[in-house]
Design a protein around this motif. Structure first.
Motif, short mmCIF file in Angstrom:
data_model
loop_
_atom_site.label_atom_id
_atom_site.label_comp_id
_atom_site.label_asym_id
_atom_site.label_seq_id
_atom_site.Cartn_x
_atom_site.Cartn_y
_atom_site.Cartn_z
N SER A 86 -0.28 -33.66 -38.61
CA SER A 86 -0.68 -32.20 -38.36
C SER A 86 -2.67 -32.74 -38.62
CB SER A 86 -0.65 -31.68 -39.41
OG SER A 86 -2.31 -30.98 -39.73
N PRO A 87 -3.51 -32.82 -37.62
CA PRO A 87 -4.45 -33.36 -38.14
C PRO A 87 -5.29 -32.69 -39.41
CG PRO A 87 -4.90 -31.29 -36.73
CD PRO A 87 -3.52 -31.73 -36.98
N VAL A 88 -6.05 -33.43 -39.94
CA VAL A 88 -7.14 -32.74 -41.00
C VAL A 88 -8.10 -32.36 -40.65
CG1 VAL A 88 -8.23 -34.40 -43.22
CG2 VAL A 88 -6.18 -35.48 -41.95
N TYR A 89 -8.53 -31.54 -41.83
CA TYR A 89 -9.02 -30.16 -41.65
C TYR A 89 -9.47 -30.06 -43.39
CZ TYR A 89 -7.77 -28.44 -36.89
OH TYR A 89 -7.64 -28.23 -35.66
N TYR A 90 -11.12 -30.51 -43.65
CA TYR A 90 -11.08 -30.38 -44.52
C TYR A 90 -10.29 -31.49 -45.81
CZ TYR A 90 -14.24 -26.72 -42.82
OH TYR A 90 -15.36 -25.77 -42.33
N GLY A 91 -10.13 -31.86 -45.43
CA GLY A 91 -8.97 -32.84 -46.01
C GLY A 91 -6.95 -32.95 -46.64
N THR A 92 -7.04 -31.75 -45.87
CA THR A 92 -5.94 -30.79 -46.08
C THR A 92 -5.16 -30.83 -44.63
OG1 THR A 92 -6.35 -28.39 -45.57
CG2 THR A 92 -6.65 -29.90 -48.03
N PRO A 93 -4.51 -30.50 -44.54
CA PRO A 93 -3.25 -30.44 -43.28
C PRO A 93 -3.66 -28.75 -42.12
CG PRO A 93 -2.03 -31.32 -44.20
CD PRO A 93 -2.34 -31.06 -45.23
N THR A 94 -3.11 -28.71 -41.14
CA THR A 94 -4.14 -27.35 -40.74
C THR A 94 -2.57 -26.61 -41.65
OG1 THR A 94 -2.27 -27.17 -39.33
CG2 THR A 94 -4.07 -28.47 -38.58
N GLY A 95 -3.42 -25.08 -41.98
CA GLY A 95 -2.86 -24.07 -42.53
C GLY A 95 -1.82 -23.45 -41.91
N ASN A 96 -1.28 -23.29 -40.23
CA ASN A 96 -0.69 -23.52 -39.88
C ASN A 96 0.58 -24.41 -39.80
OD1 ASN A 96 -1.08 -21.22 -38.99
ND2 ASN A 96 -1.11 -21.45 -36.96
#
Length: 206
Positions: A86-96
């Protein structure tokens, strides 16, 4: 033939997450292990609502069949290993991708004893937190972790930039060799240990 399922949790089908997963897939293929990269796509993946119907009915699948979760469960049931990127979005993996992993594991995908690994792709910060978040569910369902020479992290923003992270790409290859060795060792009990590459380091101060 043994097979490893790789899940691309990025909304960009051919972006940096794909490049990192493909780097691992090429090594697995060279080790005689088949691979399939499943792109999560851009359509919503519903989260688990804790209805418990999958367990109550003994389905082995999620009771909701309106996204790719159940098809991924079917693929996982015939695979011998799993890599989720996963890419990092706001320090987390994607929600999906988190929704998918949570539902497939809770609904009863056949994963116990199968090696697993997480991959995080980052522009700058938050990669270690995202990597840890992706990896934690595996430890709750008896999936041994395929380790590497470092955390499975690579850096890049624009498509293709992750390939400039020489250490990141080497980390993916090392992880893949270790996973291939684990699969073979579990099957035969006498697999030869992988040979490490000479270490490459990448620094980002230019």
């Amino acid at each position: 033939m043994s097979k490893v399922l790789l899940i691309n949790g990025s909304p960009h089908e051919q972006g940096n997450t794909y490049l990192a997963l493909n780097e691992a897939a090429q090594v697995l293929n060279a080790e005689g292990i088949d691979t399939e990269i499943v792109w999560i796509g851009t359509k919503p993946v519903r989260g688990c609502i804790a209805c418990g119907m999958c367990a109550q009915k003994g389905l082995g699948h999620c009771v909701f069949n309106d996204d790719l979760c159940n098809s991924v469960i079917d693929k996982m049931n015939t695979a011998q290993g799993l890599i989720v990127g996963s890419p990092v979005y706001y320090g987390t993996p994607t929600g999906n991708v988190l929704n998918l992993v949570h539902r497939m594991l809770f609904a009863g995908a056949q994963v116990a004893g199968k090696p697993a690994a997480a991959v995080a792709i980052c522009r700058r910060g938050g990669a270690s937190a995202a990597f840890q978040t992706l990896q934690m569910p595996f430890q709750m369902v008896n999936m041994p972790l395929a380790t590497s020479q470092y955390w499975n992290i690579a850096y890049g923003r624009e498509p293709g930039e992750a390939t400039q992270d020489a250490e990141g790409m080497q980390t993916m290859r090392t992880m893949a060799r270790n996973m291939a060795w684990m699969i073979k060792q579990f099957q035969s009990g006498n697999a030869a240990a992988p040979e490490p590459e000479p270490w490459q380091s990448t620094h980002f101060i230019r």
